[in-house]
Design a protein around this motif. Structure first.
Motif, PDB file in Angstrom:
ATOM      1  N   MET A   1      45.586  20.888  46.062  1.00  0.00           N
ATOM      2  CA  MET A   1      46.252  22.123  45.654  1.00  0.00           C
ATOM      3  C   MET A   1      47.554  22.281  46.444  1.00  0.00           C
ATOM      4  N   THR A   2      48.643  22.569  45.743  1.00  0.00           N
ATOM      5  CA  THR A   2      49.935  22.715  46.402  1.00  0.00           C
ATOM      6  C   THR A   2      50.013  24.037  47.157  1.00  0.00           C
ATOM      7  N   ASN A   3      50.955  24.107  48.094  1.00  0.00           N
ATOM      8  CA  ASN A   3      51.153  25.357  48.820  1.00  0.00           C
ATOM      9  C   ASN A   3      51.509  26.498  47.876  1.00  0.00           C
ATOM     10  N   LEU A   4      52.341  26.217  46.862  1.00  0.00           N
ATOM     11  CA  LEU A   4      52.725  27.273  45.927  1.00  0.00           C
ATOM     12  C   LEU A   4      51.505  27.815  45.186  1.00  0.00           C
ATOM     13  N   GLN A   5      50.591  26.941  44.826  1.00  0.00           N
ATOM     14  CA  GLN A   5      49.377  27.393  44.143  1.00  0.00           C
ATOM     15  C   GLN A   5      48.534  28.255  45.067  1.00  0.00           C
ATOM     16  N   ILE A   6      48.469  27.880  46.328  1.00  0.00           N
ATOM     17  CA  ILE A   6      47.734  28.686  47.305  1.00  0.00           C
ATOM     18  C   ILE A   6      48.384  30.058  47.457  1.00  0.00           C
ATOM     19  N   PHE A   7      49.703  30.067  47.608  1.00  0.00           N
ATOM     20  CA  PHE A   7      50.414  31.341  47.734  1.00  0.00           C
ATOM     21  C   PHE A   7      50.178  32.207  46.503  1.00  0.00           C
ATOM     22  N   LEU A   8      50.216  31.587  45.331  1.00  0.00           N
ATOM     23  CA  LEU A   8      50.018  32.304  44.076  1.00  0.00           C
ATOM     24  C   LEU A   8      48.617  32.902  44.008  1.00  0.00           C
ATOM     25  N   ASP A   9      47.631  32.149  44.415  1.00  0.00           N
ATOM     26  CA  ASP A   9      46.244  32.632  44.349  1.00  0.00           C
ATOM     27  C   ASP A   9      46.006  33.787  45.326  1.00  0.00           C
ATOM     28  N   ILE A  10      46.587  33.708  46.521  1.00  0.00           N
ATOM     29  CA  ILE A  10      46.405  34.789  47.492  1.00  0.00           C
ATOM     30  C   ILE A  10      47.149  36.045  47.027  1.00  0.00           C
ATOM     31  N   ALA A  11      48.348  35.876  46.482  1.00  0.00           N
ATOM     32  CA  ALA A  11      49.079  37.020  45.944  1.00  0.00           C
ATOM     33  C   ALA A  11      48.298  37.670  44.807  1.00  0.00           C
ATOM     34  N   THR A  12      47.644  36.847  43.996  1.00  0.00           N
ATOM     35  CA  THR A  12      46.815  37.365  42.906  1.00  0.00           C
ATOM     36  C   THR A  12      45.643  38.171  43.453  1.00  0.00           C
ATOM     37  N   GLU A  13      44.999  37.644  44.476  1.00  0.00           N
ATOM     38  CA  GLU A  13      43.896  38.370  45.118  1.00  0.00           C
ATOM     39  C   GLU A  13      44.352  39.749  45.586  1.00  0.00           C
ATOM     40  N   ALA A  14      45.507  39.791  46.247  1.00  0.00           N
ATOM     41  CA  ALA A  14      46.024  41.057  46.759  1.00  0.00           C
ATOM     42  C   ALA A  14      46.398  42.015  45.632  1.00  0.00           C
ATOM     43  N   ALA A  15      47.039  41.493  44.582  1.00  0.00           N
ATOM     44  CA  ALA A  15      47.486  42.345  43.480  1.00  0.00           C
ATOM     45  C   ALA A  15      46.304  42.940  42.716  1.00  0.00           C
ATOM     46  N   LEU A  16      45.294  42.152  42.471  1.00  0.00           N
ATOM     47  CA  LEU A  16      44.119  42.651  41.746  1.00  0.00           C
ATOM     48  C   LEU A  16      43.396  43.726  42.555  1.00  0.00           C
ATOM     49  N   ALA A  17      43.271  43.510  43.858  1.00  0.00           N
ATOM     50  CA  ALA A  17      42.612  44.500  44.707  1.00  0.00           C
ATOM     51  C   ALA A  17      43.423  45.793  44.757  1.00  0.00           C
ATOM     52  N   ALA A  18      44.740  45.660  44.876  1.00  0.00           N
ATOM     53  CA  ALA A  18      45.596  46.838  44.907  1.00  0.00           C
ATOM     54  C   ALA A  18      45.548  47.583  43.579  1.00  0.00           C
ATOM     55  N   GLY A  19      45.505  46.848  42.479  1.00  0.00           N
ATOM     56  CA  GLY A  19      45.423  47.485  41.171  1.00  0.00           C
ATOM     57  C   GLY A  19      44.151  48.290  41.001  1.00  0.00           C
ATOM     58  N   ALA A  20      43.043  47.741  41.483  1.00  0.00           N
ATOM     59  CA  ALA A  20      41.775  48.472  41.414  1.00  0.00           C
ATOM     60  C   ALA A  20      41.845  49.746  42.250  1.00  0.00           C
ATOM     61  N   LEU A  21      42.490  49.656  43.396  1.00  0.00           N
ATOM     62  CA  LEU A  21      42.650  50.830  44.256  1.00  0.00           C
ATOM     63  C   LEU A  21      43.477  51.897  43.544  1.00  0.00           C
TER      64      LEU A  21
END
Length: 270
Positions: A1-21
């Motif tokens: 997995m590339t660094n960009l994919q890792i960054f993308l997945d972590i940003a997604t985790e944060a965005a989904l959690a923030a959206g639920a909040l």
């Protein structure tokens, strides 16, 4: 997995959690809505809680990265190779009125260039994601810009900055001018979603002034990966900190740029 994919997945985790909040706070903020100093420039308890959640996720995974966030400002060395640009609630005025058009926006600049972007619209459960070279998606499916090639057949979006009451450079004349030349101009109240909607072909172009980097970094890489074009109003290289952006499907870009540069003064409309 590339660094960009890792960054993308972590940003997604944060965005989904923030959206639920944000969904949890919606409609429950009667005594927690404040003006930041300028009329209409609102902040809510939800903005702050969302940002704290996003910061916690990013710091846990990338403690060495720097951050530029709407509510917290500059965190760490802003010249860092990795700089996250965060808008925890883009469309706060909409949110405060329970108008259903707002989003979480998380973008990553690497050496000053947008490389990763996630925009999440929690009410419509639409997740827009992109990373350089990895394409752009809506809910994990590829997206592309529209193919509208005539300004007269285009649908555009724009916005008005918080200082619009204090300056004649307030985008009113541009709005009037382009409303006459197109099939319509919409004003949604969320720059991040405006860029996402150009990226997925719902609208054909977008322009605005008075923007901050956290408003547009995620949307820039999303639109680039979807095949769109982004520049300054005059077609020159876009500067993220300039406050102005012209974003289109590419086909109408030159014509839209030309019209923006020759808009008659507002006095000509009255």
């Amino acid at each position: 997995m590339t660094n960009l994919q890792i960054f993308l997945d972590i940003a997604t985790e944060a965005a989904l959690a923030a959206g639920a909040l944000l969904q949890g706070y919606l409609g429950k903020l009667e005594d927690a809505i404040f003006e930041k100093g300028r009329p209409g420039d609102l902040v809510t308890a939800a903005d702050k809680a969302s940002e704290e959640l996003i910061l916690e996720v990013l710091r846990r995974h990338f403690p060495e990265h720097s951050i530029l966030a709407e509510e917290s400002g500059k965190i760490g060395n802003q010249e860092n190779e990795y700089l996250w640009a965060i808008d925890p609630l883009d469309g706060t005025t909409n949110y405060a009125h329970q108008y259903p058009f707002f989003a979480v926006s998380i973008g990553l600049l690497i050496n000053g260039v947008p490389q990763v972007g996630v925009i999440y619209d929690p009410l419509h459960d639409e997740l827009f994601r992109a990373a350089a070279g990895l394409g752009a998606t809506r809910n994990r499916r590829p997206i592309k810009v529209s193919q509208t090639s005539e300004l007269s057949k285009s649908l555009l979006v724009t916005g008005f900055a918080y200082d619009r009451r204090e300056t004649s450079d307030n985008n009113y004349a541009e709005f009037c001018h382009l409303t006459h030349l197109t099939q319509g101009v919409r004003r949604s109240g969320s720059a991040a979603l405006d860029l996402a909607h150009v990226a997925c072909g719902r609208v054909d172009g977008y322009w605005e002034r008075g923007l901050s980097p956290w408003d547009i970094v995620a949307g820039i890489i999303l639109l680039q990966e979807a095949g769109g074009t982004l520049t300054a109003y005059d077609g020159t290289l876009l500067k993220i900190d300039s406050g102005r952006i012209l974003a289109t499907n590419g086909y109408i870009h030159n014509n839209l740029s030309r019209e923006l540069l020759q808009v008659p003064p507002l006095s000509a409309w009255v």
